[in-house]
Design a protein around this motif. Structure first.
Motif, PDB file in Angstrom:
ATOM      1  N   LYS A  75       0.837  -1.204   0.000  1.00 15.05           N
ATOM      2  CA  LYS A  75       0.000   0.000   0.000  1.00 15.05           C
ATOM      3  C   LYS A  75       0.875   1.258   0.000  1.00 15.05           C
ATOM      4  O   LYS A  75       0.524   2.262  -0.632  1.00 15.05           O
ATOM      5  CB  LYS A  75      -0.985  -0.002   1.166  1.00 15.05           C
ATOM      6  CG  LYS A  75      -0.376   0.075   2.563  1.00 15.05           C
ATOM      7  CD  LYS A  75      -1.452  -0.096   3.633  1.00 15.05           C
ATOM      8  CE  LYS A  75      -0.873   0.008   5.040  1.00 15.05           C
ATOM      9  NZ  LYS A  75      -1.898  -0.249   6.079  1.00 15.05           N
ATOM     10  N   ALA A  76       2.030   1.196   0.656  1.00 13.25           N
ATOM     11  CA  ALA A  76       2.960   2.325   0.620  1.00 13.25           C
ATOM     12  C   ALA A  76       3.662   2.407  -0.732  1.00 13.25           C
ATOM     13  O   ALA A  76       3.843   3.495  -1.290  1.00 13.25           O
ATOM     14  CB  ALA A  76       3.984   2.204   1.745  1.00 13.25           C
ATOM     15  N   SER A  77       4.060   1.252  -1.247  1.00 16.17           N
ATOM     16  CA  SER A  77       4.694   1.221  -2.573  1.00 16.17           C
ATOM     17  C   SER A  77       3.737   1.754  -3.635  1.00 16.17           C
ATOM     18  O   SER A  77       4.130   2.546  -4.506  1.00 16.17           O
ATOM     19  CB  SER A  77       5.109  -0.207  -2.933  1.00 16.17           C
ATOM     20  OG  SER A  77       6.018  -0.731  -2.004  1.00 16.17           O
ATOM     21  N   ALA A  78       2.487   1.307  -3.575  1.00 13.78           N
ATOM     22  CA  ALA A  78       1.486   1.744  -4.548  1.00 13.78           C
ATOM     23  C   ALA A  78       1.284   3.253  -4.483  1.00 13.78           C
ATOM     24  O   ALA A  78       1.169   3.923  -5.517  1.00 13.78           O
ATOM     25  CB  ALA A  78       0.160   1.029  -4.295  1.00 13.78           C
ATOM     26  N   ALA A  79       1.256   3.790  -3.264  1.00 14.60           N
ATOM     27  CA  ALA A  79       1.112   5.241  -3.111  1.00 14.60           C
ATOM     28  C   ALA A  79       2.265   5.962  -3.803  1.00 14.60           C
ATOM     29  O   ALA A  79       2.058   6.935  -4.544  1.00 14.60           O
ATOM     30  CB  ALA A  79       1.061   5.608  -1.633  1.00 14.60           C
ATOM     31  N   ALA A  80       3.490   5.495  -3.560  1.00 15.57           N
ATOM     32  CA  ALA A  80       4.664   6.129  -4.170  1.00 15.57           C
ATOM     33  C   ALA A  80       4.665   5.961  -5.685  1.00 15.57           C
ATOM     34  O   ALA A  80       4.962   6.911  -6.427  1.00 15.57           O
ATOM     35  CB  ALA A  80       5.936   5.548  -3.558  1.00 15.57           C
ATOM     36  N   TRP A  81       4.343   4.762  -6.153  1.00 17.05           N
ATOM     37  CA  TRP A  81       4.356   4.506  -7.597  1.00 17.05           C
ATOM     38  C   TRP A  81       3.285   5.323  -8.338  1.00 17.05           C
ATOM     39  O   TRP A  81       3.566   5.938  -9.362  1.00 17.05           O
ATOM     40  CB  TRP A  81       4.151   3.020  -7.872  1.00 17.05           C
ATOM     41  CG  TRP A  81       5.318   2.161  -7.472  1.00 17.05           C
ATOM     42  CD1 TRP A  81       6.630   2.528  -7.445  1.00 17.05           C
ATOM     43  CD2 TRP A  81       5.268   0.798  -7.051  1.00 17.05           C
ATOM     44  NE1 TRP A  81       7.411   1.475  -7.019  1.00 17.05           N
ATOM     45  CE2 TRP A  81       6.600   0.389  -6.773  1.00 17.05           C
ATOM     46  CE3 TRP A  81       4.248  -0.122  -6.879  1.00 17.05           C
ATOM     47  CZ2 TRP A  81       6.926  -0.888  -6.332  1.00 17.05           C
ATOM     48  CZ3 TRP A  81       4.556  -1.404  -6.429  1.00 17.05           C
ATOM     49  CH2 TRP A  81       5.888  -1.778  -6.167  1.00 17.05           C
ATOM     50  N   ILE A  82       2.074   5.298  -7.828  1.00 14.64           N
ATOM     51  CA  ILE A  82       0.968   5.997  -8.488  1.00 14.64           C
ATOM     52  C   ILE A  82       1.215   7.501  -8.501  1.00 14.64           C
ATOM     53  O   ILE A  82       1.122   8.168  -9.540  1.00 14.64           O
ATOM     54  CB  ILE A  82      -0.375   5.667  -7.806  1.00 14.64           C
ATOM     55  CG1 ILE A  82      -0.727   4.191  -8.010  1.00 14.64           C
ATOM     56  CG2 ILE A  82      -1.481   6.569  -8.349  1.00 14.64           C
ATOM     57  CD1 ILE A  82      -1.879   3.716  -7.146  1.00 14.64           C
ATOM     58  N   TYR A 120       7.194   1.090   6.053  1.00 15.67           N
ATOM     59  CA  TYR A 120       8.558   1.616   5.915  1.00 15.67           C
ATOM     60  C   TYR A 120       9.253   0.890   4.760  1.00 15.67           C
ATOM     61  O   TYR A 120       9.841   1.515   3.876  1.00 15.67           O
ATOM     62  CB  TYR A 120       9.308   1.392   7.221  1.00 15.67           C
ATOM     63  CG  TYR A 120      10.683   2.025   7.330  1.00 15.67           C
ATOM     64  CD1 TYR A 120      10.866   3.180   8.094  1.00 15.67           C
ATOM     65  CD2 TYR A 120      11.796   1.466   6.712  1.00 15.67           C
ATOM     66  CE1 TYR A 120      12.129   3.752   8.225  1.00 15.67           C
ATOM     67  CE2 TYR A 120      13.048   2.038   6.837  1.00 15.67           C
ATOM     68  CZ  TYR A 120      13.212   3.179   7.598  1.00 15.67           C
ATOM     69  OH  TYR A 120      14.470   3.741   7.715  1.00 15.67           O
ATOM     70  N   ILE A 121       9.146  -0.426   4.768  1.00 15.34           N
ATOM     71  CA  ILE A 121       9.738  -1.231   3.692  1.00 15.34           C
ATOM     72  C   ILE A 121       9.072  -0.897   2.358  1.00 15.34           C
ATOM     73  O   ILE A 121       9.736  -0.765   1.328  1.00 15.34           O
ATOM     74  CB  ILE A 121       9.592  -2.731   3.989  1.00 15.34           C
ATOM     75  CG1 ILE A 121      10.363  -3.109   5.256  1.00 15.34           C
ATOM     76  CG2 ILE A 121      10.087  -3.576   2.809  1.00 15.34           C
ATOM     77  CD1 ILE A 121      10.057  -4.500   5.777  1.00 15.34           C
ATOM     78  N   GLY A 122       7.749  -0.769   2.377  1.00 15.25           N
ATOM     79  CA  GLY A 122       7.022  -0.453   1.153  1.00 15.25           C
ATOM     80  C   GLY A 122       7.396   0.900   0.584  1.00 15.25           C
ATOM     81  O   GLY A 122       7.489   1.067  -0.638  1.00 15.25           O
ATOM     82  N   THR A 123       7.618   1.867   1.450  1.00 13.44           N
ATOM     83  CA  THR A 123       8.077   3.178   0.990  1.00 13.44           C
ATOM     84  C   THR A 123       9.444   3.073   0.336  1.00 13.44           C
ATOM     85  O   THR A 123       9.690   3.657  -0.722  1.00 13.44           O
ATOM     86  CB  THR A 123       8.112   4.179   2.155  1.00 13.44           C
ATOM     87  OG1 THR A 123       6.801   4.310   2.706  1.00 13.44           O
ATOM     88  CG2 THR A 123       8.602   5.546   1.696  1.00 13.44           C
TER      89      THR A 123
END
Length: 206
Positions: A75-82, A120-123
């Motif tokens: 969910k953090a990765s998706a936020a950053a990617w999108i 944190y990891i996802g970010t």
């Protein structure tokens, strides 16, 4: 590093949009949703009482804990990617940070969320993916040695901003350092138990 936080070239509307998108995605309480869907009740009633993957593991369901870890990270990765795709790299960093904040303080469950390790990891995955390898290596080394998940995460989160700074990625280093400080505050009970020798080890049930 603080000066780097003040010198970004980003407009206020874009920064606000990134923050809102990041927060809303980050505030989805996957640990609570998954454990309830699996008929395991409210994960907040066991162990540390938080909604993260480590506490889900205390239900004894490893697959559910792994799913929680993955979804909380993504969910953090998706936020950053999108956000990064539409609004740029600096907006992506802001979105990742606010996804982390959303996980810690989700509006849907009274602002009482997890401790931020997965997000944190996802970010990191979203804005500095090579650092995920370093995080995992440090986490595993400490976990194998001590069997304390919290200590493993605390050490890894201390290493990441330093490594980013050494590599010259100062803006991300500054944000990750801020996230480390916030997560340390969220882990204050774990730190107290670690110092007292009463912290639960990996694999222990609620």
């Amino acid at each position: 590093m603080l000066s780097n936080l003040m010198s970004w070239q980003i407009t206020l509307p874009i920064a606000l949009a990134a923050a809102v998108i990041g927060y809303l995605l980050g505030s989805i309480p996957f640990g609570l949703i998954l454990t309830r869907a699996a008929g395991l009740g409210d994960v907040r009633s066991i162990g540390s009482g938080n909604i993260g993957a480590t506490n889900v593991l205390r239900t004894g369901n490893r697959k559910l804990a792994a799913a929680t870890l993955l979804l909380d990270a993504l969910k953090a990765s998706a936020a950053a990617w999108i956000v990064g795709y539409f609004l740029g790299e600096q907006a992506a960093i802001i979105a990742g940070f606010f996804a982390f904040v959303g996980h810690l303080f989700p509006v849907w469950i009274g602002f009482k969320g997890g401790k931020g390790v997965a997000t944190y990891i996802g970010t990191l995955l979203g804005v500095a993916p090579i650092m995920v390898v370093l995080f995992a290596a440090v986490w595993l080394a400490v976990a194998v040695t001590t069997r304390y998940s919290s200590l493993s995460a605390l050490v890894a989160m201390l290493v990441i901003p330093v490594a980013l700074l050494i590599l010259g990625n100062e803006k991300v280093a500054a944000v990750m350092a801020l996230m480390t400080i916030i997560s340390y505050w969220k882990h204050r009970a774990n730190i107290s138990r670690l110092m007292g020798g009463t912290e639960s080890k990996i694999g222990a049930k609620g």
